[in-house]
Write an enzyme that holds these catalytic residues in place. Structure first.
Site, PDB file in Angstrom:
ATOM      1  N   SER A 112      40.280  45.122  32.980  1.00  0.00           N
ATOM      2  CA  SER A 112      39.343  44.136  33.509  1.00  0.00           C
ATOM      3  C   SER A 112      39.960  42.732  33.513  1.00  0.00           C
ATOM      4  O   SER A 112      40.959  42.494  34.165  1.00  0.00           O
ATOM      5  CB  SER A 112      38.036  44.177  32.717  1.00  0.00           C
ATOM      6  OG  SER A 112      37.062  43.361  33.316  1.00  0.00           O
TER       7      SER A 112
ATOM      8  N   ASP B  47      37.546  38.944  39.065  1.00  0.00           N
ATOM      9  CA  ASP B  47      38.480  39.392  38.039  1.00  0.00           C
ATOM     10  C   ASP B  47      39.333  40.540  38.599  1.00  0.00           C
ATOM     11  O   ASP B  47      39.060  41.056  39.685  1.00  0.00           O
ATOM     12  CB  ASP B  47      37.749  39.774  36.755  1.00  0.00           C
ATOM     13  CG  ASP B  47      36.860  40.988  36.883  1.00  0.00           C
ATOM     14  OD1 ASP B  47      36.552  41.388  38.019  1.00  0.00           O
ATOM     15  OD2 ASP B  47      36.462  41.542  35.847  1.00  0.00           O
TER      16      ASP B  47
ATOM     17  N   ASP C 255      39.774  43.757  38.261  1.00  0.00           N
ATOM     18  CA  ASP C 255      39.244  45.047  38.716  1.00  0.00           C
ATOM     19  C   ASP C 255      38.003  44.883  39.581  1.00  0.00           C
ATOM     20  O   ASP C 255      37.332  45.858  39.915  1.00  0.00           O
ATOM     21  CB  ASP C 255      38.982  45.995  37.547  1.00  0.00           C
ATOM     22  CG  ASP C 255      37.806  45.571  36.685  1.00  0.00           C
ATOM     23  OD1 ASP C 255      37.611  44.359  36.504  1.00  0.00           O
ATOM     24  OD2 ASP C 255      37.096  46.451  36.167  1.00  0.00           O
TER      25      ASP C 255
ATOM     26  N   ASP D 221      34.942  43.738  39.315  1.00  0.00           N
ATOM     27  CA  ASP D 221      33.548  44.021  38.971  1.00  0.00           C
ATOM     28  C   ASP D 221      32.791  42.735  38.635  1.00  0.00           C
ATOM     29  O   ASP D 221      31.572  42.756  38.498  1.00  0.00           O
ATOM     30  CB  ASP D 221      33.432  45.052  37.844  1.00  0.00           C
ATOM     31  CG  ASP D 221      34.048  44.625  36.528  1.00  0.00           C
ATOM     32  OD1 ASP D 221      34.693  43.556  36.492  1.00  0.00           O
ATOM     33  OD2 ASP D 221      33.902  45.354  35.536  1.00  0.00           O
TER      34      ASP D 221
END
Length: 569
Positions: A145, A297, A299, A301
């Site tokens: 993340s 960010d 990833d 999400d």
């Protein structure tokens, strides 16, 4: 010989050790050995996340294989149908992410389990979507993340595209913990087994993009805003830019941060919660007179937001952008007569009270969960099945939100599209920017300042210090903070509420090491250890008569908590 030395010697002398790790192990000093081997990296309810490198307390091929073999044992226990439905696998831009993903696919194949692995990096929400779109039994996402470049991680999903909730994760954890020797696990497979994994890409991208574009409430709105966008070297680059192109928005990409660079070379931090994530985007915004800045960010999400207001760029908190998105969505559903019956909004126990007031103003119920979007995903699935309530929005204070639940995790591409639409709508219909909308909410519902203080405490000593902070707070039983009485106390680990001299059971939550103090002035403070980083987090939701008053109170409460916990600098 100490436990650390035993583990180290086992690894450095193992014939099964991946050759890439040998040199690193042999160059370790005693402190590095201790940190890499003093414990076994925890496979918890949020999967695994940790520093990359060799060792039992690191993310590497061997610890990933141990986790995957445990997951494979869990899948096989559910029968041939589960093995045939298989597992979708996604990964981000980090070091070793692709290697880990394909190694997972091979190890699953060795266990007779089908898998579908993306050809290249994709967002976490698209992995969640792929699980449901392909009818898989579950999913694996290789990502750390927003953590720094030295980290990587491993998350598991169920057949609903939701991260495993604790009751399911505990079953996998048992399987993982039953494996004694991670070094003995091989992912070597035969050509016949290789046929069990399929490489996917555009065949999932297109349906996902179509689903994201379906969330628009006012697709015809005049799109005369300029958007500066940065994926922070991560997975949002292609999907967000493509979706903006297809829906007609003018996007100015921060080109230096659009390469999938595992070292995050052109950003001080990939974390939208930290100011460094916005530095280059702010320069682009000023140079191009942009209306809004959107930062995802790695990833994809989570989405951070900056807004041009009175000639200056204001970076919103996740609580603020979440409340503005909520206000836009609910007001438009009402205006169009599309508000469902028994509507519900979800957020967490550390999310600001402002969102709950916005929801109530539109006749929408709020249900709170623990931190971790899997708990929201679980509730979405529950109500989808029962029909008791209808989902309209879900968000966390840490910049994660979900507009429509065809994904069961936070979804930044959805958030980027809806935020752009909201900015366009308010500019053209009401002559306002998104900070104006936020100020209107403050005027209507009260002014809040929400902040977070994250105390970094690394290594074995740090982990023990975090446990001690929570233990001391739990034992001391605070009755006031900065001279303001505590009127209610919630302990999510002990499942108790203390209020008006009475102790009651705290129901509806799995046990979690979270403490929350409600103050007489309408503010609250929560404390919890991070589930993904070596940090102790302090959350402040402070209510004031105006912004200056709320800010002064925040500083006062932060100082008091630092003194109480012995963490003042």
């Amino acid at each position: 010989m100490s436990v650390v030395e035993e583990r180290y010697e086992k690894w450095v002398n193992s014939p099964n050790l991946d050759e890439s790790y040998k040199e690193v192990l042999e160059s370790m000093n005693s402190e590095e050995k201790n940190d890499a081997f003093y414990t076994t990296i925890e496979f918890g309810t949020a999967g695994m996340r940790g520093l990359l490198g060799p060792g039992t307390n690191r993310i590497n091929l061997h610890t990933i294989r141990k986790a995957t073999q445990g997951f494979a044992d869990y899948i096989k226990e559910h029968g041939e149908k589960a093995c045939e439905e298989g597992i979708a696998i996604g990964y981000d831009n980090r070091h070793m992410s692709k290697e880990f993903a394909f190694d997972c696919a091979k190890l699953l194949a060795k266990n007779g389990i089908r898998s579908y692995v993306f050809e290249s990096l994709r967002p976490t929400p698209e992995l969640s979507f792929a699980v449901r779109h392909l009818g898989c039994f579950g999913g694996i996402m290789i990502t750390a993340s927003h953590n720094p470049k030295e980290y990587n991680g491993y998350k598991l999903y169920d057949e609903k595209g939701c991260q495993l909730i604790p009751s399911l994760a505990s079953q996998v954890i048992d399987k993982v913990n039953a494996i004694e020797d991670e070094l003995a696990i091989s992912s070597d497979i035969t050509p016949e087994q290789e046929a069990l994994y399929t490489v996917i890409g555009a065949d999932v991208d297109r349906p996902y993009y179509d689903a994201v574009e379906s969330i628009q409430l006012n697709p015809e709105v005049e799109k005369n805003i300029k958007i500066v966008f940065s994926p922070e070297h991560g997975t949002a680059n292609v999907p967000v830019r493509e979706i903006y192109k297809e829906t007609g928005y003018d996007v100015i990409p921060v080109l230096e941060q659009c390469t999938p660079d595992p070292d995050f070379s052109n950003t001080p931090t990939p974390n939208p919660e930290q100011p460094g994530a916005y530095e280059l985007a702010l320069k682009y915004a000023k140079d191009n007179d942009a209306d809004i800045i959107l930062v995802c960010d790695p990833d994809a999400d989570r989405m951070g937001v900056g807004v041009k207001h009175d000639g200056e760029y204001v970076v919103m908190t996740g609580n603020q952008s979440g409340a503005v998105l909520l206000e836009y969505i609910l007001s438009q559903l009402e205006e169009k007569g599309q508000m469902p019956t028994n509507p519900v909004m979800f957020n967490t126990v550390v999310t600001s009270d402002l969102g709950e007031k916005v929801a109530a103003d539109h006749g929408v119920a709020t249900e709170k969960t623990l931190t971790g979007f899997k708990f929201i995903g679980e509730k979405v699935a529950k109500y989808e099945q029962s029909g008791e309530r209808n989902y309209v929005f879900g968000y966390e204070e840490s910049y994660g939100s979900l507009i429509k639940p065809f994904v069961r995790d936070k979804d930044a591409p959805q958030a980027c599209l809806m935020l752009a639409e909201a900015a366009s709508y308010y500019k053209n219909k009401e002559g306002k920017d998104l900070v104006d909308v936020l100020n209107d909410l403050y005027a209507k519902h009260g002014t809040y300042e929400e902040t977070q203080v994250a105390l970094s405490l690394e290594g074995e000593a740090g982990a023990n210090r975090i446990k001690q902070i929570l233990s001391d707070l739990r034992t001391d039983g605070l009755t006031e903070i900065a001279g303001v009485p505590v009127v209610r106390f919630e302990d999510y680990k002990e499942s108790v509420i203390k209020e008006d001299g009475k102790t009651e059971e705290l129901e509806g939550f799995v046990k979690s090491d979270v403490l929350k103090y409600y103050l007489e002035d309408g503010s609250w403070i929560a404390v919890r250890p991070s589930g993904t980083e070596p940090k102790c987090k302090f959350y402040y939701c402070v209510k004031g008569t105006d912004k200056a008053d709320a800010h002064d109170k925040t500083l006062k409460y932060q100082k008091a908590m630092a003194e109480i916990t012995g963490t003042a600098e």
